[in-house]
Structures are given as structure tokens and as C-alpha cells.
Design a protein around this motif. Structure first.
Motif, PDB file in Angstrom:
ATOM      1  N   PRO A  94      -7.469   6.643  71.758  1.00  0.00           N
ATOM      2  CA  PRO A  94      -6.905   7.994  71.898  1.00  0.00           C
ATOM      3  C   PRO A  94      -6.571   8.585  70.533  1.00  0.00           C
ATOM      4  N   GLN A  95      -6.150   7.723  69.570  1.00  0.00           N
ATOM      5  CA  GLN A  95      -5.785   8.253  68.249  1.00  0.00           C
ATOM      6  C   GLN A  95      -6.979   8.915  67.562  1.00  0.00           C
ATOM      7  N   ILE A  96      -8.148   8.247  67.621  1.00  0.00           N
ATOM      8  CA  ILE A  96      -9.292   8.790  66.879  1.00  0.00           C
ATOM      9  C   ILE A  96      -9.832  10.027  67.599  1.00  0.00           C
ATOM     10  N   LYS A  97      -9.685  10.044  68.929  1.00  0.00           N
ATOM     11  CA  LYS A  97     -10.128  11.230  69.666  1.00  0.00           C
ATOM     12  C   LYS A  97      -9.260  12.432  69.305  1.00  0.00           C
ATOM     13  N   LYS A  98      -7.970  12.160  69.104  1.00  0.00           N
ATOM     14  CA  LYS A  98      -7.064  13.252  68.744  1.00  0.00           C
ATOM     15  C   LYS A  98      -7.406  13.777  67.344  1.00  0.00           C
ATOM     16  N   VAL A  99      -7.681  12.832  66.425  1.00  0.00           N
ATOM     17  CA  VAL A  99      -8.065  13.214  65.059  1.00  0.00           C
ATOM     18  C   VAL A  99      -9.283  14.142  65.110  1.00  0.00           C
ATOM     19  N   LEU A 100     -10.245  13.743  65.902  1.00  0.00           N
ATOM     20  CA  LEU A 100     -11.476  14.519  65.984  1.00  0.00           C
ATOM     21  C   LEU A 100     -11.248  15.884  66.612  1.00  0.00           C
ATOM     22  N   GLN A 101     -10.406  15.884  67.631  1.00  0.00           N
ATOM     23  CA  GLN A 101     -10.103  17.155  68.291  1.00  0.00           C
ATOM     24  C   GLN A 101      -9.484  18.127  67.274  1.00  0.00           C
ATOM     25  N   MET A 102      -8.554  17.615  66.460  1.00  0.00           N
ATOM     26  CA  MET A 102      -7.921  18.479  65.458  1.00  0.00           C
ATOM     27  C   MET A 102      -8.939  18.942  64.431  1.00  0.00           C
ATOM     28  N   ALA A 103      -9.836  18.026  64.038  1.00  0.00           N
ATOM     29  CA  ALA A 103     -10.845  18.390  63.033  1.00  0.00           C
ATOM     30  C   ALA A 103     -11.745  19.501  63.574  1.00  0.00           C
ATOM     31  N   LEU A 104     -12.133  19.393  64.830  1.00  0.00           N
ATOM     32  CA  LEU A 104     -13.026  20.411  65.396  1.00  0.00           C
ATOM     33  C   LEU A 104     -12.302  21.753  65.532  1.00  0.00           C
ATOM     34  N   LYS A 105     -11.019  21.696  65.835  1.00  0.00           N
ATOM     35  CA  LYS A 105     -10.220  22.930  65.903  1.00  0.00           C
ATOM     36  C   LYS A 105     -10.151  23.573  64.519  1.00  0.00           C
ATOM     37  N   ALA A 106      -9.870  22.732  63.506  1.00  0.00           N
ATOM     38  CA  ALA A 106      -9.794  23.251  62.130  1.00  0.00           C
ATOM     39  C   ALA A 106     -11.156  23.805  61.711  1.00  0.00           C
ATOM     40  N   ALA A 107     -12.225  23.185  62.201  1.00  0.00           N
ATOM     41  CA  ALA A 107     -13.572  23.631  61.838  1.00  0.00           C
ATOM     42  C   ALA A 107     -13.816  25.040  62.364  1.00  0.00           C
ATOM     43  N   GLU A 108     -13.396  25.281  63.602  1.00  0.00           N
ATOM     44  CA  GLU A 108     -13.644  26.574  64.243  1.00  0.00           C
ATOM     45  C   GLU A 108     -13.169  27.730  63.377  1.00  0.00           C
ATOM     46  N   ASP A 109     -12.017  27.542  62.730  1.00  0.00           N
ATOM     47  CA  ASP A 109     -11.419  28.641  61.976  1.00  0.00           C
ATOM     48  C   ASP A 109     -12.227  29.003  60.728  1.00  0.00           C
ATOM     49  N   GLY A 110     -12.678  28.019  59.998  1.00  0.00           N
ATOM     50  CA  GLY A 110     -13.527  28.300  58.834  1.00  0.00           C
ATOM     51  C   GLY A 110     -12.766  28.549  57.541  1.00  0.00           C
ATOM     52  N   ASP A 111     -11.523  29.043  57.616  1.00  0.00           N
ATOM     53  CA  ASP A 111     -10.812  29.387  56.374  1.00  0.00           C
ATOM     54  C   ASP A 111      -9.563  28.546  56.141  1.00  0.00           C
ATOM     55  N   VAL A 112      -9.005  27.995  57.209  1.00  0.00           N
ATOM     56  CA  VAL A 112      -7.718  27.324  57.078  1.00  0.00           C
ATOM     57  C   VAL A 112      -7.863  26.069  56.185  1.00  0.00           C
ATOM     58  N   ASN A 113      -6.873  25.872  55.300  1.00  0.00           N
ATOM     59  CA  ASN A 113      -6.925  24.698  54.422  1.00  0.00           C
ATOM     60  C   ASN A 113      -6.401  23.468  55.155  1.00  0.00           C
ATOM     61  N   VAL A 114      -7.062  22.358  54.936  1.00  0.00           N
ATOM     62  CA  VAL A 114      -6.719  21.152  55.705  1.00  0.00           C
ATOM     63  C   VAL A 114      -6.417  19.999  54.749  1.00  0.00           C
ATOM     64  N   PRO A 148     -14.062  36.744  41.662  1.00  0.00           N
ATOM     65  CA  PRO A 148     -13.605  36.461  43.036  1.00  0.00           C
ATOM     66  C   PRO A 148     -14.323  35.226  43.609  1.00  0.00           C
ATOM     67  N   VAL A 149     -13.606  34.403  44.338  1.00  0.00           N
ATOM     68  CA  VAL A 149     -14.220  33.233  44.971  1.00  0.00           C
ATOM     69  C   VAL A 149     -13.719  33.123  46.407  1.00  0.00           C
ATOM     70  N   ASP A 150     -14.558  32.552  47.254  1.00  0.00           N
ATOM     71  CA  ASP A 150     -14.197  32.392  48.663  1.00  0.00           C
ATOM     72  C   ASP A 150     -14.512  30.950  49.043  1.00  0.00           C
ATOM     73  N   VAL A 151     -13.501  30.073  48.942  1.00  0.00           N
ATOM     74  CA  VAL A 151     -13.734  28.672  49.307  1.00  0.00           C
ATOM     75  C   VAL A 151     -12.661  28.191  50.278  1.00  0.00           C
ATOM     76  N   ARG A 152     -13.087  27.311  51.165  1.00  0.00           N
ATOM     77  CA  ARG A 152     -12.091  26.632  51.999  1.00  0.00           C
ATOM     78  C   ARG A 152     -11.776  25.308  51.294  1.00  0.00           C
TER      79      ARG A 152
END
Ligand SMILES: Nc1ncnc2c1ncn2[C@@H]1O[C@H](COP(=O)(O)OP(=O)(O)OP(=O)(O)O)[C@@H](O)[C@H]1O
Length: 464
Positions: free
Chosen positions: A155-175, A282-286
Motif C-alpha cells: 500500500p505504501q508504494i501504491k500511495k507514493v505512485l498515486q501522489m506522483a501521478l497527481k503531481a504529474a497531472e499539474d505540470g508546474d508544481v514543484n515536488v 525568462p525560463v519555464d522549468v518545473r
């Protein structure tokens, strides 16, 4: 361009080029090869969905290639072409898994129809796979992009992945990805990038602790010509190079304090200045950062800036150490065994339950990386078809473990049974080896196993 990649392997370049020309007009993504070696290189690199394969090739029979390809790429669909299209050949090719067969001379239309039939089949298959994989961790497409598989059941690694995919969706949020060495911080960071809208842009991993401190600023922000003695030409830094993409700052906690302020400014203002210049670019990086240290402690010790910390950890993902998720040991073990066997072109060895138990009890200071290295070592050194506990010496283990007399009695029968059980365990229930260890014949051992009613545990197959 049609998504479907098609490889044409035929020794006549006249044919491959002609087919390529016509199929590209029909919007297939076409690759060609005129020798088996070239063909295998394209298969490895491009992973096409369909292979159009000539039955007669110099150096290697097309049917042998078909067999080899099906073993290594079971999901690849193969359309065979032959100038010698006798029924025998057709039947053999079909038996070995070819999905279609076309005879020379053929019309382009024949090939197109065969590809379209195969394409429909592939689509159906991928739908089935998607249904099967609904519980799988990462889609095959994403795994293809990160060039690594991501494995785990806990369950721990599934949660990690779920959070990573959520963070991926946004595209700009720093992680900020935290976790001990070898827990998979980089692989998770790649998943975040390649699962995000930035996936077609660069993923730039930077480990600042590997760069001499004097060069750090110019490496990150670039420099203009003459900015310092060695600056003979102007140079872009990581921020410009990773523009529109993702900058992966590995070991962020090791970044020198002075550079942290400059990094903070660049992240806050989305602008940088090259060393020696006043011009703002100007730069645009995540930013995805990773660390195995406790940054809060470093903040208390005034080694890390709190304002930078707040900027980089909008989302924090912590990957727990492997010892805290023993459910992941077996799937990882199976995955590495298969992967390494494939890379080394060896057959896939079995795994014994005792090995799994041994590894699940181990504390894995080097986490998943250590497990992978262990498997690789064992597969080089082990000489049986099944991986045994003794193929995996662990740190701090007494490798010369001897059976201990545990029950304190002096009853010969009881001690005999204990010794036999210990020998069987130590040899992974290999009765020949256990008999040798006990100094008795295999038949005598069998009799004693029966006498004491000792249970024999069988090995775990990889495909159950
Ligand atoms: N869940 C997983 N599934 C498959 N492979 C994994 C997994 N986690 C880690 N690995 C593998 O373990 C190795 C180490 O992973 P990675 O480099 O991502 O770890 P890390 O935390 O960034 O390490 P470090 O802190 O030392 O830089 C890699 O070969 C990676 O592919």
C-alpha cells in the motif's frame, strides 16, 4: 503520423524502401532493416507493434528469426513474406506465432490490409491488457518513456505512485522526493516528468554535489564570453537547457548555501541571469528535487534555507525504505530476475520460498538498488537453475550458519530430526545436497524424511 510502428526486415533494400514509401503515405511509422542484426537493433530501440519479415534472409532463416523475436518480444505481431510460400512454411510460421502470411509478388494493398488486420488485433489486445492492468502500477507507455519498470505491491508504494501521478497531472508544481538511498527517488521523479504535460520536453537530472563549487553558478545559470578566465565562449546553464521541461535536482540538501539564494530567486521569478551579464532571460522549468537527508534538521543547523525549502516542497513525496514494505520484495525480486535474465540472454531461474523469506527479513540498507545488485551477482555466480538463499549473502550475516541444537534434550531421535530439517533448510530442500551435508546416502535421507514425517517445501516458480 499513425501511432503504429512497423518494421520491415527484408534483405532486398529495393523492397524495404518501396514498402516504406507506400506505407508512410498511409501514415504508418515505418522502419526498415536489411539484415537480422539491423532488425534486432531497431526492435530494441523502437519497439514496433508490427514486424514484416521475409522468410528467406541471408545468414538466418526467417522462421528462426520469428522464433527468437517471439521469445524476446511476445507482444510483437509478425507478418511473414515469402517468395517460396509453400504450405509447410505457412503452417510452421503460423504455429510459431506469425499473425499473417503474404506471398511475393504482392500488392501494396495486401500488406496494408494485413497491417490493418493486425492493428485491429493489437487494439483489442491493448484493451484487454488495460483491463488486466487496471490494478497495475504504471502504464506500459509510461514505463516505456521512463525506460524502467516500476514495481511494487505494498500500500505504501501504491500511495507514493498515486501522489506522483497527481503531481504529474499539474505540470508546474514543484515536488520534493525524499527517501533513503536506492528507494527509487529518481525513478519516481521520471514518472512525474514523463507523466506530465512536459513529457515531450527535456528531463534534466543534475547532481550539484558532483560539480566543483566554483563552477556551480555558471553550470546552473550559464555565462557570457569572458565572464571568468575559462569562459572562452558563452554557455547556457541548466535552467535554459531545461526550459519548458523539468530540472531534477538530486541531492538538493548538498547544495552550497550561497547558491541556494540564487536558485530561490530563479524559481520565484522564473528568470535567470547568465554569469557576467545583466540581461534577464525568462525560463519555464518545473523543479523536482530529491534528498535522502532530513532537510528540516539542516534548516535548524542553518545549512539549508527555509525559504528555498518552502519553494521546492509544494508537494512532498516520501518513499519508505524497502524494509518497511516487505510485500514489495517478491515482486521486485521476480522483476529483477526476469529483467537480468533477458539482458544477459539467460533462462529465467526459479526462486525458493526460503530465499523470499530470507530477503523479506533483511533490513536492506541500500534498498531496491541493493536488491537489484544482489540478484545480478547471484545470477552471475549461482550454478543451479534455482536461486537459493546461499546465493544471497547478506551484510552482517554469519555465512557459516550451523544448525543449532535448540531444545536442550539429549534424545537422539529428536536431534536427528532437527539436524535433517536444518540440512534440508540450508540446502533449500535439495535432498542430494542435504544428504551430502549430513554424510548419509540420499536413500537413507529419504527414509528418515518419511520416518520423521518431514514436510518438503517446493520452490516458487516465477510464473505462478
Ligand atoms: N519500485 C521500483 N520498481 C523497479 N525498480 C526500482 C523501484 N525502485 C527503485 N528501483 C530501481 O532501483 C535502483 C535505484 O533507484 P533510484 O536511482 O531511483 O533510487 P534513488 O532513491 O534515486 O537513489 P539515490 O538516493 O542513491 O540517488 C534503480 O535501478 C531503479 O530502477
Amino acid at each position: 503520423m499513425n501511432e503504429l510502428k512497423v518494421l520491415i526486415l527484408d534483405d532486398e533494400s529495393r523492397i524495404t524502401e518501396k514498402l516504406k514509401y507506400h506505407l508512410e503515405k498511409r501514415k504508418f511509422n515505418v522502419f526498415t532493416a536489411n539484415t537480422p542484426n539491423e532488425g534486432f537493433a531497431v526492435l530494441e530501440k523502437e519497439r514496433p507493434g508490427v514486424l514484416i519479415l521475409d522468410v528467406m534472409l541471408p545468414g538466418m532463416n526467417g522462421l528462426d528469426i520469428l522464433k527468437k523475436v517471439k521469445q524476446e518480444y511476445p507482444n510483437l505481431e509478425i507478418i511473414m513474406i515469402s517468395g517460396y510460400g509453400d504450405m509447410d512454411m505457412v503452417i510452421q510460421a503460423m504455429r510459431q506465432g506469425a499473425s499473417d502470411f503474404i506471398r511475393k509478388p504482392f500488392q501494396i494493398m495486401d500488406i496494408q490490409l494485413a497491417i490493418e488486420r493486425t492493428e485491429k488485433f493489437l487494439l483489442m489486445q491493448s484493451k484487454l491488457e488495460a483491463a488486466e492492468n487496471r490494478g497495475a502500477l504504471v502504464s506500459k507507455e509510461l514505463e516505456g518513456m521512463i525506460e524502467k519498470d516500476f514495481v511494487g505491491d505494498s500500500p505504501q508504494i501504491k500511495k507514493v505512485l498515486q501522489m506522483a501521478l497527481k503531481a504529474a497531472e499539474d505540470g508546474d508544481v514543484n515536488v520534493l522526493v525524499t527517501g533513503e538511498n536506492g528507494t527509487g527517488k529518481e525513478i519516481i521523479s521520471r514518472i512525474i516528468h514523463f507523466g506530465s504535460p512536459r513529457k515531450k520536453q527535456v528531463f534534466a537530472p543534475v547532481n550539484s554535489s558532483a560539480i566543483p563549487e566554483t563552477l556551480l553558478e555558471s553550470e546552473f545559470f550559464g555565462h557570457v564570453k569572458g565572464a571568468f578566465t575559462d569562459a572562452r565562449d558563452e554557455k547556457k546553464g541548466y535552467f535554459e537547457l531545461a526550459n519548458k521541461g523539468t530540472l531534477f535536482l538530486d541531492e538538493i540538501a548538498d547544495m552550497p548555501y550561497a547558491l541556494q539564494a540564487k536558485l530561490l530567486r530563479a524559481i520565484e521569478e522564473n528568470r535567470i541571469k547568465r554569469v557576467g551579464s545583466n540581461k534577464e532571460i525568462p525560463v519555464d522549468v518545473r523543479i523536482i528535487s530529491a534528498t535522502n537527508k532530513n532537510i528540516e534538521e539542516l534548516i535548524d543547523e542553518k545549512q539549508f534555507r527555509i525559504d528555498l525549502f518552502h519553494r521546492i516542497n509544494t508537494i512532498e513525496i516520501n518513499i519508505p525504505p524497502l524494509r518497511e514494505r516487505p510485500e514489495d520484495v517478491l515482486p521486485l525480486l521476480k522483476h529483477f530476475v526476469k529483467d537480468i535474465a533477458k539482458r544477459k540472454r539467460k533462462s529465467v531461474p526459479g526462486i525458493t520460498p526460503a530465499l523470499v523469506t530470507k530477503l523479506q527479513r533483511y533490513h536492506f540498507p541500500g534498498n531496491v538498488r541493493e536488491l537489484r545488485n544482489m540478484v545480478e551477482r547471484a545470477m552471475i555466480l549461482a550454478d543451479s537453475d534455482t536461486l537459493q538463499p546461499e546465493d544471497f549473502p547478506l551484510r552482517g550475516e554469519d555465512t557459516a550458519a550451523k544448525p543449532a541444537l535448540t531444545n536442550g534434550t539429549l534424545n537422539i531421535d529428536e536431534h536427528e530430526q532437527q539436524l535433517i530439517e536444518a540440512a534440508l533448510k540450508q540446502t533449500e530442500f535439495n535432498q542430494t545436497k542435504a544428504a551430502t551435508l549430513l554424510g548419509i546416502s540420499r536413500d537413507a535421507l529419504k527414509r528418515k524424511i518419511k520416518k520423521f514425517n518431514i514436510e518438503i517445501v517446493k520452490g516458487i516458480g516465477l510464473d505462478e
